[in-house]
Design a protein around this motif. Structure first.
Motif, PDB file in Angstrom:
ATOM      1  N   GLY A   1       2.072 -11.367 -12.386  1.00  0.00           N
ATOM      2  CA  GLY A   1       2.872 -12.467 -11.914  1.00  0.00           C
ATOM      3  C   GLY A   1       2.612 -12.764 -10.368  1.00  0.00           C
ATOM      4  N   HIS A   2       1.495 -12.070  -9.996  1.00  0.00           N
ATOM      5  CA  HIS A   2       1.078 -12.250  -8.497  1.00  0.00           C
ATOM      6  C   HIS A   2       0.270 -13.474  -8.149  1.00  0.00           C
ATOM      7  CE1 HIS A   2       0.763  -7.548  -8.063  1.00  0.00           C
ATOM      8  NE2 HIS A   2       1.977  -8.071  -8.409  1.00  0.00           N
ATOM      9  N   PRO A   3       0.766 -14.274  -7.172  1.00  0.00           N
ATOM     10  CA  PRO A   3       1.494 -14.053  -6.228  1.00  0.00           C
ATOM     11  C   PRO A   3       2.993 -14.590  -6.875  1.00  0.00           C
ATOM     12  CG  PRO A   3       0.482 -16.029  -5.658  1.00  0.00           C
ATOM     13  CD  PRO A   3      -0.208 -15.533  -6.862  1.00  0.00           C
ATOM     14  N   THR A   4       4.260 -13.895  -6.532  1.00  0.00           N
ATOM     15  CA  THR A   4       5.243 -14.274  -7.080  1.00  0.00           C
ATOM     16  C   THR A   4       6.053 -15.476  -6.305  1.00  0.00           C
ATOM     17  OG1 THR A   4       6.465 -12.632  -5.584  1.00  0.00           O
ATOM     18  CG2 THR A   4       5.710 -11.951  -7.603  1.00  0.00           C
ATOM     19  N   GLY A   5       6.833 -16.068  -6.908  1.00  0.00           N
ATOM     20  CA  GLY A   5       7.511 -17.281  -6.452  1.00  0.00           C
ATOM     21  C   GLY A   5       8.199 -16.757  -5.231  1.00  0.00           C
ATOM     22  N   GLU A   6       8.899 -15.592  -5.432  1.00  0.00           N
ATOM     23  CA  GLU A   6       9.850 -14.973  -4.041  1.00  0.00           C
ATOM     24  C   GLU A   6       8.794 -15.009  -2.880  1.00  0.00           C
ATOM     25  OE1 GLU A   6      11.209 -12.328  -7.566  1.00  0.00           O
ATOM     26  OE2 GLU A   6       9.661 -13.532  -7.184  1.00  0.00           O
TER      27      GLU A   6
ATOM     28  N   SER B   1       2.914  -9.553  -4.198  1.00  0.00           N
ATOM     29  CA  SER B   1       3.920  -8.951  -5.001  1.00  0.00           C
ATOM     30  C   SER B   1       5.227  -8.903  -4.478  1.00  0.00           C
ATOM     31  CB  SER B   1       3.863  -7.167  -5.216  1.00  0.00           C
ATOM     32  OG  SER B   1       4.886  -6.614  -5.536  1.00  0.00           O
ATOM     33  N   LYS B   2       6.335  -9.060  -5.171  1.00  0.00           N
ATOM     34  CA  LYS B   2       7.565  -9.340  -4.679  1.00  0.00           C
ATOM     35  C   LYS B   2       8.245  -8.002  -3.977  1.00  0.00           C
ATOM     36  CE  LYS B   2      10.235  -7.802  -8.895  1.00  0.00           C
ATOM     37  NZ  LYS B   2      11.039  -8.081 -10.003  1.00  0.00           N
ATOM     38  N   PHE B   3       7.475  -7.043  -4.160  1.00  0.00           N
ATOM     39  CA  PHE B   3       7.807  -5.780  -3.534  1.00  0.00           C
ATOM     40  C   PHE B   3       7.325  -5.703  -1.854  1.00  0.00           C
ATOM     41  CE2 PHE B   3       7.921  -4.625  -8.028  1.00  0.00           C
ATOM     42  CZ  PHE B   3       9.202  -4.377  -7.941  1.00  0.00           C
ATOM     43  N   SER B   4       6.512  -6.737  -1.726  1.00  0.00           N
ATOM     44  CA  SER B   4       6.076  -6.684  -0.429  1.00  0.00           C
ATOM     45  C   SER B   4       6.325  -7.937   0.171  1.00  0.00           C
ATOM     46  CB  SER B   4       4.333  -6.484  -0.399  1.00  0.00           C
ATOM     47  OG  SER B   4       4.063  -5.315  -1.056  1.00  0.00           O
ATOM     48  N   THR B   5       5.994  -8.231   1.453  1.00  0.00           N
ATOM     49  CA  THR B   5       6.316  -9.237   2.215  1.00  0.00           C
ATOM     50  C   THR B   5       7.542  -9.858   2.403  1.00  0.00           C
ATOM     51  OG1 THR B   5       3.862 -10.015   1.323  1.00  0.00           O
ATOM     52  CG2 THR B   5       4.926 -11.728   2.872  1.00  0.00           C
ATOM     53  N   SER B   6       8.372  -8.910   3.026  1.00  0.00           N
ATOM     54  CA  SER B   6       9.836  -8.974   2.811  1.00  0.00           C
ATOM     55  C   SER B   6      10.320  -9.979   3.808  1.00  0.00           C
ATOM     56  CB  SER B   6      10.678  -7.622   3.276  1.00  0.00           C
ATOM     57  OG  SER B   6      10.582  -7.411   4.406  1.00  0.00           O
TER      58      SER B   6
ATOM     59  N   ARG C   1       1.132 -17.736  11.311  1.00  0.00           N
ATOM     60  CA  ARG C   1       0.740 -19.109  11.364  1.00  0.00           C
ATOM     61  C   ARG C   1       0.149 -19.480   9.932  1.00  0.00           C
ATOM     62  NH1 ARG C   1      -2.725 -20.096  16.332  1.00  0.00           N
ATOM     63  NH2 ARG C   1      -2.968 -22.206  15.507  1.00  0.00           N
ATOM     64  N   PHE C   2      -0.738 -18.571   9.753  1.00  0.00           N
ATOM     65  CA  PHE C   2      -1.364 -18.606   8.315  1.00  0.00           C
ATOM     66  C   PHE C   2      -1.328 -17.473   7.473  1.00  0.00           C
ATOM     67  CE2 PHE C   2      -3.617 -21.266  11.455  1.00  0.00           C
ATOM     68  CZ  PHE C   2      -3.825 -22.328  10.926  1.00  0.00           C
ATOM     69  N   ALA C   3      -1.400 -17.482   6.004  1.00  0.00           N
ATOM     70  CA  ALA C   3      -1.213 -16.540   5.050  1.00  0.00           C
ATOM     71  C   ALA C   3      -2.463 -16.428   4.106  1.00  0.00           C
ATOM     72  CB  ALA C   3       0.375 -16.231   4.758  1.00  0.00           C
ATOM     73  N   PHE C   4      -2.823 -15.282   3.886  1.00  0.00           N
ATOM     74  CA  PHE C   4      -4.024 -15.478   2.917  1.00  0.00           C
ATOM     75  C   PHE C   4      -3.735 -14.419   1.795  1.00  0.00           C
ATOM     76  CE2 PHE C   4      -5.578 -17.138   6.793  1.00  0.00           C
ATOM     77  CZ  PHE C   4      -6.530 -18.060   6.434  1.00  0.00           C
ATOM     78  N   ILE C   5      -3.597 -14.974   0.685  1.00  0.00           N
ATOM     79  CA  ILE C   5      -3.337 -13.919  -0.577  1.00  0.00           C
ATOM     80  C   ILE C   5      -4.481 -13.918  -1.398  1.00  0.00           C
ATOM     81  CG2 ILE C   5      -1.977 -13.762  -2.687  1.00  0.00           C
ATOM     82  CD1 ILE C   5       0.203 -15.783  -1.522  1.00  0.00           C
ATOM     83  N   GLU C   6      -4.864 -12.503  -1.527  1.00  0.00           N
ATOM     84  CA  GLU C   6      -6.219 -12.252  -2.202  1.00  0.00           C
ATOM     85  C   GLU C   6      -5.637 -11.732  -3.910  1.00  0.00           C
ATOM     86  OE1 GLU C   6      -9.587 -10.781   0.151  1.00  0.00           O
ATOM     87  OE2 GLU C   6      -8.048  -9.777   1.043  1.00  0.00           O
ATOM     88  N   VAL C   7      -6.113 -12.539  -4.631  1.00  0.00           N
ATOM     89  CA  VAL C   7      -5.490 -12.387  -5.985  1.00  0.00           C
ATOM     90  C   VAL C   7      -6.396 -12.998  -7.159  1.00  0.00           C
ATOM     91  CG1 VAL C   7      -4.117 -14.852  -5.979  1.00  0.00           C
ATOM     92  CG2 VAL C   7      -3.067 -12.720  -7.287  1.00  0.00           C
ATOM     93  N   GLY C   8      -6.243 -12.686  -8.354  1.00  0.00           N
ATOM     94  CA  GLY C   8      -6.782 -13.370  -9.453  1.00  0.00           C
ATOM     95  C   GLY C   8      -6.135 -13.238 -10.678  1.00  0.00           C
ATOM     96  N   LYS C   9      -6.677 -13.512 -11.746  1.00  0.00           N
ATOM     97  CA  LYS C   9      -5.930 -13.649 -13.282  1.00  0.00           C
ATOM     98  C   LYS C   9      -5.172 -12.142 -13.327  1.00  0.00           C
ATOM     99  CE  LYS C   9      -6.405 -14.714 -17.984  1.00  0.00           C
ATOM    100  NZ  LYS C   9      -7.204 -15.004 -19.086  1.00  0.00           N
ATOM    101  N   ASN C  10      -4.045 -12.160 -13.261  1.00  0.00           N
ATOM    102  CA  ASN C  10      -3.345 -10.940 -13.597  1.00  0.00           C
ATOM    103  C   ASN C  10      -2.030 -11.043 -14.475  1.00  0.00           C
ATOM    104  OD1 ASN C  10      -0.612 -10.981 -11.795  1.00  0.00           O
ATOM    105  ND2 ASN C  10      -2.290 -12.125 -10.823  1.00  0.00           N
ATOM    106  N   SER C  11      -1.547  -9.845 -15.070  1.00  0.00           N
ATOM    107  CA  SER C  11      -0.353  -9.770 -15.733  1.00  0.00           C
ATOM    108  C   SER C  11       0.831  -9.481 -15.071  1.00  0.00           C
ATOM    109  CB  SER C  11      -0.493  -8.713 -16.939  1.00  0.00           C
ATOM    110  OG  SER C  11      -0.723  -7.567 -16.468  1.00  0.00           O
TER     111      SER C  11
END
Length: 285
Positions: A241-246, A214-219, A229-239
């Motif tokens: 826009g996760h993960p956001t371009g920002e 979400s754009k409201f996290s990971t500032s 060094r490594f970042a892991f995003i847990e995400v699936g089909k959603n409305s």
């Protein structure tokens, strides 16, 4: 909950007894740290296997996919989880745990103690009761340790625990050992991130990215302090826009190697003993 120390002495003794029998009957546990970021759709679920074989499940996504992924990772005869941790009581984190509790024996259930408001929350509570699974509530300043590895609870504080925003109440856990530091952030947003930056040394090797990208996290400020060094995003089909371009741009700016469960499937991370080398294996869905 009172007498946390006594409870954890009991938990660790119980864990030790279970590990002894695992070793006698089956195979010697690995000396490596293993972390699996489970592909459960739009939700969070991670399996941590500490050196020595302690198995800790953090969150369970929404459906039965966590159970399916566990069955594909653990031997068919291994139906025991030492700890199950719920970061915070929202359905994309706890709903899948109901199915896990039906299929696995669990040593102890860990949470922040906050009650969920979803209609399905009493079903989870009932599953814990039926399984006679002890519950322990943790907050900032607590820790869970086994051998040289410790989960240090960085948040929630009392104020965050009582926040009107449920995401603020989530357990933030730093797994620290001799060779690595891993940060599990649940769905925290910028308010909690700013608190963490102000109060802790956040330099980590691995970041479980907050709130599915979400754009409201990971500032930017948070990433500058944590320097993963490594970042892991847990995400699936959603409305949403996760993960956001920002967020993806901010991760790229700090040089983090980014992995996503929607593209990479369940991701296995191995950190060998006495080594800072991190090995990543992905299973394309």
């Amino acid at each position: 909950m009172k007498n946390k120390t006594a409870i954890f002495v009991f938990v660790l003794l119980l864990t030790f007894n279970t590990l002894v029998w695992r070793t006698i009957i089956f195979a010697k546990p690995s000396d490596n740290l293993e972390i699996y970021f489970l592909s459960v759709g739009q939700g969070d679920s991670e399996l941590v296997v500490l050196p020595g074989g302690v198995q800790i499940l953090i969150d369970g996504g929404k459906g039965n996919r966590a159970t399916q992924e566990l069955a594909s990772i653990l031997p068919f005869f291994d139906r025991y989880l030492d700890l199950v941790v719920l970061s915070h009581p929202e359905t994309d984190h706890f709903l899948g745990l109901i199915d896990v509790l039906k299929n696995y024996r669990v040593g102890t259930f860990i949470s922040n103690g906050r009650e969920g408001t979803a209609d399905s929350w009493p079903t989870l509570v009932g599953a814990l009761k039926n399984g006679k699974i002890p519950s322990v509530y943790l907050a900032a300043g607590d820790k869970i340790c086994y051998r040289e590895n410790c989960f240090n609870i960085l948040s929630p504080t009392k104020d965050f625990l009582n926040s009107l925003e449920t995401n603020d109440s989530g357990l933030v856990m730093e797994l620290s050992g001799a060779d690595s530091r891993v940060l599990f952030t649940g769905d925290i947003g910028k308010k909690v991130e700013d608190y963490l930056v102000k109060n802790y040394d956040l330099g980590v090797d691995i970041l479980k990215v907050g709130h599915h990208g979400s754009k409201f996290s990971t500032s930017q400020n948070f990433l500058a302090a944590s320097r993963p060094r490594f970042a892991f995003i847990e995400v699936g089909k959603n409305s949403y826009g996760h993960p956001t371009g920002e967020v993806l741009n901010r991760l790229a700016a700090v040089g983090a190697a980014v992995y996503r469960t929607d593209r990479d499937g369940t991701i296995k991370v191995i950190i060998p003993k006495n080594s800072s080398e991190i090995q990543v294996f992905k299973k394309t869905p």
